[in-house]
Write a protein that holds these residues in place. Structure first.
Motif, mmCIF file in Angstrom:
data_model
loop_
_atom_site.group_PDB
_atom_site.id
_atom_site.type_symbol
_atom_site.label_atom_id
_atom_site.label_comp_id
_atom_site.label_asym_id
_atom_site.label_seq_id
_atom_site.Cartn_x
_atom_site.Cartn_y
_atom_site.Cartn_z
ATOM 1 N N PRO A 7 -3.993 8.707 15.457
ATOM 2 C CA PRO A 7 -4.843 7.584 15.032
ATOM 3 C C PRO A 7 -5.493 7.782 13.684
ATOM 4 O O PRO A 7 -5.771 6.825 12.975
ATOM 5 C CB PRO A 7 -5.893 7.497 16.147
ATOM 6 C CG PRO A 7 -5.233 8.109 17.339
ATOM 7 C CD PRO A 7 -4.367 9.205 16.790
ATOM 8 N N THR A 8 -5.792 9.009 13.257
ATOM 9 C CA THR A 8 -6.470 9.237 11.985
ATOM 10 C C THR A 8 -5.447 9.411 10.870
ATOM 11 O O THR A 8 -4.610 10.312 10.932
ATOM 12 C CB THR A 8 -7.369 10.490 12.061
ATOM 13 O OG1 THR A 8 -8.281 10.328 13.126
ATOM 14 C CG2 THR A 8 -8.109 10.691 10.751
ATOM 15 N N LEU A 9 -5.544 8.547 9.832
ATOM 16 C CA LEU A 9 -4.622 8.648 8.705
ATOM 17 C C LEU A 9 -5.021 9.820 7.826
ATOM 18 O O LEU A 9 -6.177 9.979 7.455
ATOM 19 C CB LEU A 9 -4.636 7.351 7.897
ATOM 20 C CG LEU A 9 -4.002 6.144 8.588
ATOM 21 C CD1 LEU A 9 -4.219 4.905 7.744
ATOM 22 C CD2 LEU A 9 -2.521 6.372 8.802
ATOM 23 N N LYS A 10 -4.050 10.651 7.490
ATOM 24 C CA LYS A 10 -4.326 11.832 6.669
ATOM 25 C C LYS A 10 -4.249 11.497 5.182
ATOM 26 O O LYS A 10 -5.178 11.724 4.438
ATOM 27 C CB LYS A 10 -3.327 12.941 6.989
ATOM 28 C CG LYS A 10 -3.134 13.193 8.473
ATOM 29 C CD LYS A 10 -4.437 13.572 9.154
ATOM 30 C CE LYS A 10 -4.229 13.969 10.608
ATOM 31 N NZ LYS A 10 -3.720 12.868 11.450
ATOM 32 N N VAL A 11 -3.122 10.965 4.734
ATOM 33 C CA VAL A 11 -2.897 10.633 3.339
ATOM 34 C C VAL A 11 -2.318 9.228 3.265
ATOM 35 O O VAL A 11 -1.421 8.892 4.048
ATOM 36 C CB VAL A 11 -1.930 11.627 2.664
ATOM 37 C CG1 VAL A 11 -1.678 11.229 1.210
ATOM 38 C CG2 VAL A 11 -2.488 13.041 2.736
ATOM 39 N N ILE A 12 -2.826 8.430 2.359
ATOM 40 C CA ILE A 12 -2.303 7.073 2.213
ATOM 41 C C ILE A 12 -0.935 7.148 1.548
ATOM 42 O O ILE A 12 -0.782 7.726 0.471
ATOM 43 C CB ILE A 12 -3.257 6.200 1.387
ATOM 44 C CG1 ILE A 12 -4.607 6.080 2.091
ATOM 45 C CG2 ILE A 12 -2.661 4.817 1.142
ATOM 46 C CD1 ILE A 12 -5.660 5.362 1.298
ATOM 47 N N GLN A 13 0.032 6.546 2.183
ATOM 48 C CA GLN A 13 1.395 6.525 1.672
ATOM 49 C C GLN A 13 1.679 5.171 1.028
ATOM 50 O O GLN A 13 1.569 4.138 1.688
ATOM 51 C CB GLN A 13 2.397 6.785 2.806
ATOM 52 C CG GLN A 13 2.230 8.130 3.504
ATOM 53 C CD GLN A 13 2.572 9.288 2.592
ATOM 54 O OE1 GLN A 13 3.391 9.154 1.685
ATOM 55 N NE2 GLN A 13 1.958 10.451 2.849
ATOM 56 N N TYR A 14 2.003 5.160 -0.256
ATOM 57 C CA TYR A 14 2.328 3.931 -0.981
ATOM 58 C C TYR A 14 3.840 3.795 -1.129
ATOM 59 O O TYR A 14 4.565 4.792 -1.231
ATOM 60 C CB TYR A 14 1.681 3.924 -2.370
ATOM 61 C CG TYR A 14 0.179 3.764 -2.361
ATOM 62 C CD1 TYR A 14 -0.412 2.512 -2.305
ATOM 63 C CD2 TYR A 14 -0.651 4.888 -2.424
ATOM 64 C CE1 TYR A 14 -1.788 2.369 -2.299
ATOM 65 C CE2 TYR A 14 -2.026 4.759 -2.417
ATOM 66 C CZ TYR A 14 -2.590 3.497 -2.360
ATOM 67 O OH TYR A 14 -3.945 3.360 -2.356
ATOM 68 N N HIS A 15 4.284 2.560 -1.170
ATOM 69 C CA HIS A 15 5.691 2.263 -1.408
ATOM 70 C C HIS A 15 5.790 1.474 -2.702
ATOM 71 O O HIS A 15 5.195 0.403 -2.842
ATOM 72 C CB HIS A 15 6.274 1.457 -0.246
ATOM 73 C CG HIS A 15 6.188 2.167 1.075
ATOM 74 N ND1 HIS A 15 7.063 3.168 1.446
ATOM 75 C CD2 HIS A 15 5.300 2.044 2.109
ATOM 76 C CE1 HIS A 15 6.732 3.619 2.646
ATOM 77 N NE2 HIS A 15 5.668 2.956 3.068
ATOM 78 N N GLU A 16 6.497 2.033 -3.660
ATOM 79 C CA GLU A 16 6.600 1.405 -4.985
ATOM 80 C C GLU A 16 7.396 0.107 -4.905
ATOM 81 O O GLU A 16 8.550 0.109 -4.444
ATOM 82 C CB GLU A 16 7.258 2.371 -5.965
ATOM 83 C CG GLU A 16 7.351 1.820 -7.379
ATOM 84 C CD GLU A 16 7.943 2.813 -8.351
ATOM 85 O OE1 GLU A 16 8.079 2.460 -9.535
ATOM 86 O OE2 GLU A 16 8.280 3.940 -7.929
ATOM 87 N N PRO A 17 6.807 -1.015 -5.328
ATOM 88 C CA PRO A 17 7.553 -2.283 -5.325
ATOM 89 C C PRO A 17 8.606 -2.295 -6.430
ATOM 90 O O PRO A 17 8.556 -1.484 -7.362
ATOM 91 C CB PRO A 17 6.463 -3.321 -5.585
ATOM 92 C CG PRO A 17 5.421 -2.589 -6.340
ATOM 93 C CD PRO A 17 5.452 -1.179 -5.837
ATOM 94 N N PRO A 18 9.587 -3.210 -6.358
ATOM 95 C CA PRO A 18 10.637 -3.263 -7.390
ATOM 96 C C PRO A 18 10.040 -3.502 -8.776
ATOM 97 O O PRO A 18 9.138 -4.323 -8.951
ATOM 98 C CB PRO A 18 11.507 -4.450 -6.950
ATOM 99 C CG PRO A 18 11.227 -4.602 -5.497
ATOM 100 C CD PRO A 18 9.808 -4.183 -5.285
ATOM 101 N N PHE A 19 10.551 -2.770 -9.771
ATOM 102 C CA PHE A 19 10.061 -2.892 -11.145
ATOM 103 C C PHE A 19 10.919 -3.840 -11.976
ATOM 104 O O PHE A 19 10.449 -4.398 -12.972
ATOM 105 C CB PHE A 19 10.053 -1.490 -11.788
ATOM 106 C CG PHE A 19 9.485 -1.447 -13.172
ATOM 107 C CD1 PHE A 19 8.133 -1.679 -13.398
ATOM 108 C CD2 PHE A 19 10.294 -1.178 -14.260
ATOM 109 C CE1 PHE A 19 7.600 -1.636 -14.669
ATOM 110 C CE2 PHE A 19 9.775 -1.130 -15.541
ATOM 111 C CZ PHE A 19 8.421 -1.359 -15.748
ATOM 112 N N GLU A 20 12.159 -4.051 -11.568
ATOM 113 C CA GLU A 20 13.096 -4.850 -12.357
ATOM 114 C C GLU A 20 12.619 -6.281 -12.606
ATOM 115 O O GLU A 20 12.838 -6.825 -13.711
ATOM 116 C CB GLU A 20 14.480 -4.861 -11.694
ATOM 117 C CG GLU A 20 15.222 -3.553 -11.736
ATOM 118 C CD GLU A 20 14.669 -2.547 -10.730
ATOM 119 O OE1 GLU A 20 13.908 -2.975 -9.826
ATOM 120 O OE2 GLU A 20 14.975 -1.346 -10.864
ATOM 121 N N PRO A 21 11.998 -6.956 -11.604
ATOM 122 C CA PRO A 21 11.558 -8.349 -11.868
ATOM 123 C C PRO A 21 10.613 -8.473 -13.058
ATOM 124 O O PRO A 21 10.632 -9.482 -13.759
ATOM 125 C CB PRO A 21 10.871 -8.752 -10.559
ATOM 126 C CG PRO A 21 11.494 -7.894 -9.519
ATOM 127 C CD PRO A 21 11.776 -6.593 -10.194
#
Length: 957
Positions: free
Chosen positions: A614-628
């Motif tokens: 239940p406890t989040l350790k590290v926030i994980q980000y997902h890089e959105p597409p850069f091409e647009p």
């Protein structure tokens, strides 16, 4: 009356001199009249723009005026009388008040709170009581659409009142349309039965008719027609009206500075009338429009003072012009004045006759001047820099009462100036006049009074006062909302210009004598004659030369001041923005919803050994597409820029926090805006230096000095929850795009910066959201970019548009006034100087007709005479132009640096830079060259029309 006609005949006999005198008077009055006209016009437009921005930011309509009455112990009849009386007052106010159009007057009446229970249900069996009220709203049906059902009838149907409802109240009551409901008062008595027959919603989403955009005030109310409420609910002693609202929807786009007084006075009258109508009175002040109006009154005063200071150099020049022309008129009539005095006329009578003449000219100029000021103000509003004009939407300009008041002040000043030479001329008798003609001209009064030394002393004192103030301000952290320019920053340089010009003209006869003696053996007859003419009569050229000196020097100083202020404003905006467009996009992540700042990296928690999910350790980000983003229209270059505000670092035993930037050096170098004059070597050289090593970083000079870091040292960098990693210092810079090395106030630490490779930061420290910097093509538009972003459905949090910031800065009323008044003042000065130049030389040639005729008779050709005239112009007008250029440049170099006070020097990045660009001076010199060429051509033509026999005949007469 006969005296009046005699004065008119005298004016007609000197029509050219009188015309030029009137022209100067008209220009003076017109120029002064621009001050209130422009102040009102620009601030009116800025007020509307600010109100539009307020509406976009808060979603509240700024043109609203709400008055609410609350009743407590009054009888039903008393309430009804007060509502009717105040309603009549409000309708009359709608027609004649506020000074701007009223879109709607919304009258809203509401009963006291009532308990609502479906008919046929026992009140005791209901656990939760539902409270509601009945209200009527004027013009309601014109602003809604029915989602379901029908409009209610005005008369009760079988004793049941039909009402309108919104979806929220139906959900709260858990009923459907057509359900009959009973209303109970506080005594538990049934006072009315209602039946919802229609469900409504707003016809237009952004309709300002509704004082609550989300319709919260309808969530607990039934709406009945106005007629129904007036006939049945307002007169019902068991229900009673508890509140009444009068809501004015004003067309704020028509709001101008000139009608703000009407708005405030009408608002005050409404308050007074409402207070007299009830014991309890409330005005909704959720929209602080009155505070904004008061703020604009204060800005108007400051802008007016600022424009007065900008006009000082031009007004000084106009004063010289008026005095010169008046002097020329009086000089031509001194013999007549002396004769009249010798025949018994008093000085007062002579002054009165000239006073009538001056009063006629000043009165006409006062009547016409504001109209000229209106035309000049339109030119002022189109200025984008010194002698630069752009196509800009026109300002709401009107001739107001203040323009006539300012014009009257200018006309009175001119009137006194015209009479000054007359006053001195009436002191001389016929004998004294003849003696004066036989004597050598005396020194001008400003040389006798050492006015040049006095003015230079005052201006130099002002210069050192500015320097001292500048030094003090560099130790303070201040925040300015407007461009803060001290009016004396234009007054003091004007005094220096006049004082410096007069001082050089004091030395001018000596310079002529040196030139004469230096070439006494080589001068041609034309040069001899001209040098003798100018040298012996140098005093008579003083007015004309000081004209040129003031005009040219003021133009040079104005060009430098305008260019410097404009450039520093633009550079400050470009530097702080980093690039044309900066985009922050939304990154998908496992961030908890409780984190308030989307896209920001919150502090991560230390890892737990028990492995609980239940406890989040590290926030994980997902890089959105850069091409647009690369495919957006108008994009010339694009770069990813990671910015971490609270990064931590350690060097040896020293540690601290700094701003960490992660970049791709090649993309960043092409995309970012940077003034290479800020660094010893161009920015791209620093970027190339770190490009070859992914561990290399650039650090700020502030970090290097504070922590004793040098090139080659290893610096460990990370942030909270992220282990520090080693980097190597390759370069140290004082400035970097968007980085401000100055502390924002005394208590804040000195900012520090670390710039590294984005790829290494993402790989070894962490993947977190970065900014997207766009450099746009010059021919691209913001609208195209925004439309493309919307079409591509890019998930964007924020867009910083540097171009919009630049446009906003250019439309700042103080900056527009600066550019406009400097340009307008210079063009007015050039025009008046040209008129004075022609007037002086035309009269001079006429006075020397005999001399020119004799020279032609002695064998000088027309070409040689024109050559002599050209030499005379070179020794007078040409020398004056050169003096003006020198003094203008000296004045600019001395006083323009003090304008950094306007930008708060302690926080200014990039540092203030004095800018003199050749294009500005080319425009200036072209205008002056055209003026002198035209004048010389006219004088040459007049000289060619001189006939020898006419000149000699004149001599015989």
């Amino acid at each position: 009356m006969s005296l009046f006609f005699m004065i008119l005949r005298k004016m007609l006999q000197n029509k050219w001199l009188v015309s030029t005198l009137f022209l100067g008077t008209l220009m003076t009055v017109g120029l002064v009249s621009t001050i209130p006209i422009y102040s009102e016009g620009i601030l009116s437009r800025m007020l509307v723009k600010d109100l539009e921005a307020f509406q976009n930011e808060t979603n509240a309509y700024p043109g609203a005026h709400l008055t609410k009455l609350s009743f407590q112990n009054e009888s039903t009849k008393k309430r009804q009388e007060r509502i009717v009386k105040l309603n009549e007052f409000m309708k009359e106010t709608e027609k004649n008040g506020f000074g701007i159009p009223v879109k709607n007057l919304v009258v809203e009446l509401q009963t006291a709170s009532l308990q609502v229970i479906p008919k046929g249900i026992d009140a005791d069996s209901i656990d939760r009581k539902q409270i509601t009220s009945v209200k009527s709203v004027s013009q309601f049906e014109d602003h809604i659409v029915l989602v379901d059902g029908k409009m209610p009838a005005e008369e009760p149907v079988n004793g049941v009142y039909e009402v309108l409802v919104n979806n929220k109240i139906m959900s709260n009551l858990d009923v459907v349309l057509g359900t009959e409901l009973q209303l109970f008062n506080t005594k538990g008595k049934v006072v009315a039965e209602v039946k919802p027959v229609g469900m409504f919603e707003k016809k237009q989403v952004d309709d300002p008719y509704f004082r609550s955009p989300q319709l919260e005030n309808y969530d607990l109310s039934f709406v009945v027609p106005e007629r129904t409420f007036e006939r049945y609910f307002m007169v019902n002693d068991e229900i009673k009206v508890s509140s009444a609202w009068w809501y004015f929807v004003l067309d704020y786009s028509r709001m101008e500075l000139r009608n703000l007084g009407d708005f405030l006075s009408t608002s005050e009258k409404i308050k007074e009338e409402a207070i007299s109508a009830t014991s309890k009175f409330q005005v909704d002040s959720s929209v602080p429009i009155e505070e904004k109006i008061q703020e604009y009154f204060n800005r108007s005063k400051r802008l007016s003072n600022f424009m007065w200071s900008l006009n000082v150099p031009v007004l000084i020049m106009l004063g010289f012009y008026m005095f010169m022309v008046s002097n020329l008129i009086v000089d031509r009539q001194k013999n007549e004045i002396a004769v009249i005095r010798s025949r018994g006329a008093s000085r007062l009578q002579i002054m009165a006759s000239y006073g009538v003449e001056a009063a006629i000219l000043c009165s006409i100029a006062w009547a016409v001047g504001p109209f000229l000021g209106l035309l000049l103000t339109k030119m002022l509003g189109a200025s984008n820099g010194f002698l630069e004009f752009v196509q800009r939407s026109s300002l709401p300009l009107y001739i107001n009462a203040q323009s006539y008041q300012f014009g009257a002040l200018a006309a009175i000043t001119v009137f006194l100036m015209i009479l000054t030479p007359v006053f001195f001329a009436t002191r001389v008798s016929i004998v004294g006049h003849k003696q004066g003609q036989a004597r050598i001209k005396k020194l001008p009064f400003w040389h006798k009074m050492y006015l040049d030394v006095l003015l230079l002393g005052i201006s130099i004192y002002g210069y050192y006062a500015f320097k001292k103030r500048l030094a003090e301000m560099k130790n303070l952290g201040l925040s300015f909302n407007d461009l803060q320019i001290d009016p004396s920053q234009f007054v003091v340089p004007a005094l220096f210009i006049v004082g410096g010009g007069l001082l050089i003209l004091r030395l001018y006869p000596l310079i002529l004598r040196i030139i004469y003696r230096a070439g006494s053996k080589i001068w041609t007859p034309g040069w001899y004659a001209t040098l003798i003419q100018v040298g012996r009569s140098s005093n008579q050229y003083q007015f004309l030369m000081i004209f040129f000196v003031i005009t040219i020097a003021t133009g040079v100083f104005s060009a430098g001041a305008a260019r410097t202020i404009n450039n520093n404003t633009e550079e400050r905006i470009l530097y702080s923005g980093g690039s044309d467009i900066v985009i922050k996009s939304e990154w998908p992540s496992n961030k908890p919803v409780v984190v308030s700042s989307p896209g920001a990296a919150g502090p991560s928690q230390p890892s737990s050994s028990n492995g609980d999910a239940p406890t989040l350790k590290v926030i994980q980000y997902h890089e959105p597409p850069f091409e647009p983003y690369m495919k957006l229209p108008g994009v010339e270059d694009i770069a990813k820029v990671f910015v971490k505000e609270e990064a931590t670092f350690q060097v040896g035993d020293s540690q601290g926090s700094a701003v960490l930037m992660g970049i791709d050096t090649d993309d960043f170098g092409r995309t970012a805006w940077f003034q290479n004059l800020l660094l010893r070597n161009p920015l791209n050289e620093h970027l190339n230096l770190i490009a070859s090593d992914s561990r290399a970083v650039i650090i700020s000079r502030t970090l290097a000095d504070q922590k004793k870091v040098k090139v080659g040292d290893t610096i460990w960098v990370g942030w909270e929850g992220v282990d520090q990693q080693p980097f190597i210092v390759y370069s140290i810079v004082d400035y970097f795009p968007t980085f401000n090395p100055n502390p924002q106030n005394k208590d804040k630490e000195i900012p520090m910066l670390i710039v590294g490779h984005l790829s290494r930061i993402q790989l070894q420290l962490g993947l977190e959201p970065y900014q997207i910097w766009l450099k746009m093509r010059l021919d691209s538009t913001t609208a195209e970019l925004y439309d493309a972003i919307k079409l591509a459905k890019l998930d964007i949090i924020n867009i910083h548009n540097t171009r919009e910031e630049l446009v906003k800065a250019k439309n700042d009323p103080f900056l527009m006034a600066l550019n406009g008044m400097l340009t307008l003042g210079f063009l007015s000065s050039i025009f008046i100087t040209f008129v004075g130049f022609l007037l002086y030389w035309v009269l001079s040639l006429r006075g020397r007709a005999l001399q020119n005729g004799v020279m032609r008779a002695l064998g000088l050709s027309l070409r040689q005479l024109i050559g002599m005239l050209a030499i005379e112009q070179l020794l007078t007008s040409g020398v004056a132009v050169m003096i003006g250029i020198v003094i203008g440049n000296v004045t600019g170099r001395m006083f323009v640096p003090n304008f950094q006070i306007a930008f708060n020097p302690s926080l200014l990045v990039p540092p203030f830079r004095v800018v003199f660009e050749s294009v500005d001076f080319m425009r200036l010199y072209i205008v002056i060259g055209i003026m002198l060429s035209i004048g010389l051509a006219i004088l040459g033509y007049m000289l060619s029309r001189t006939r020898i026999h006419q000149a000699l005949k004149l001599g015989e007469d």
